[in-house]
Design an enzyme around this catalytic site. Structure first.
Site, mmCIF file in Angstrom:
data_model
loop_
_atom_site.group_PDB
_atom_site.id
_atom_site.type_symbol
_atom_site.label_atom_id
_atom_site.label_comp_id
_atom_site.label_asym_id
_atom_site.label_seq_id
_atom_site.Cartn_x
_atom_site.Cartn_y
_atom_site.Cartn_z
ATOM 1 N N ASN A 83 0.547 -1.166 -0.129
ATOM 2 C CA ASN A 83 0.260 0.351 -0.066
ATOM 3 C C ASN A 83 0.579 1.392 0.034
ATOM 4 O OD1 ASN A 83 -2.692 1.451 0.214
ATOM 5 N ND2 ASN A 83 -3.587 0.253 1.311
ATOM 6 N N HIS A 113 23.931 0.959 12.737
ATOM 7 C CA HIS A 113 24.595 2.356 12.983
ATOM 8 C C HIS A 113 25.531 1.194 13.885
ATOM 9 C CE1 HIS A 113 23.669 4.659 9.079
ATOM 10 N NE2 HIS A 113 22.859 4.577 9.481
#
Length: 205
Positions: A83, A113
């Protein structure tokens, strides 16, 4: 190993690498091109997706808008549906099975990270090029899953076949097959069983 090989293997890599930078730029341009089309421009959309998402099976449909980091490292099975506002940072491979439904505002995020800012902060090479140390983990979504609206799936997660992930969930751990799971962090609420069959819920409709 090339930086791309390191990246796809989940090793620390240099995202400023020329090959990777070119692949990202291509994917970002193709994402924008796709987002500028309408549903009735089927041939144009198909041509864009052939470049952006070559690893897709028959019946795959993306409503748009979409945003991919690379696109070429994402594979989707038959009858896949996404969607509005589908975002995929496919730094490591993202593998999605057959008959998977994706609600609005779903994000699949493979990058990781470093926790320490000393490792995470931007650095400069001797030639002045800026880079940072990154790595990623793959995401796998099995067959026959429904990922409801505003779900975020993080790197390293596998969602088993037949799962439903409730709206607004943040999935940070594996979800076993045939589970209804929800929350932040996402946890298994219960198993999905034959008692969930729609014919047994007719009084609700």
């Amino acid at each position: 190993m090339t930086e791309k090989e390191k990246m796809l293997a989940g090793k620390i890599y240099d995202p400023s690498d020329n090959e990777l930078a070119a692949l990202r730029l291509k994917a970002h341009k193709l994402s924008k091109m796709f987002n500028d089309t309408f549903e009735d421009e089927e041939e144009k959309r198909e041509q864009i997706l052939n470049e952006l998402m070559p690893q897709r099976k028959d019946g795959a449909y993306l409503q748009g808008p979409v945003q991919f980091d690379y696109g070429v490292f994402t594979s989707v099975g038959k009858n896949f549906y996404a969607n509005f506002n589908f975002t995929v940072l496919d730094v490591c491979p993202v593998k999605i099975g057959d008959n998977v439904l994706i609600g609005p505002n779903v994000s699949l995020m493979t990058p990781i990270h470093p926790m320490r800012y000393q490792d995470r902060n931007i650095k400069a090479k001797p030639d002045g090029t800026l880079y940072d140390d990154e790595y990623a983990k793959p995401i796998t979504i099995g067959n026959n899953c429904w990922i409801a609206s505003c779900v975020t799936v993080t790197g390293g997660v596998t969602i088993g076949d037949g799962c439903v992930i409730g709206a607004g969930s943040v999935v940070t751990r594996d979800i076993p097959e045939n589970s209804f799971a929800a929350g932040n962090p996402c946890k298994v609420i219960r198993k999905i069983t034959e008692e969930d069959a729609i014919e047994l819920k007719k009084e609700l409709f």
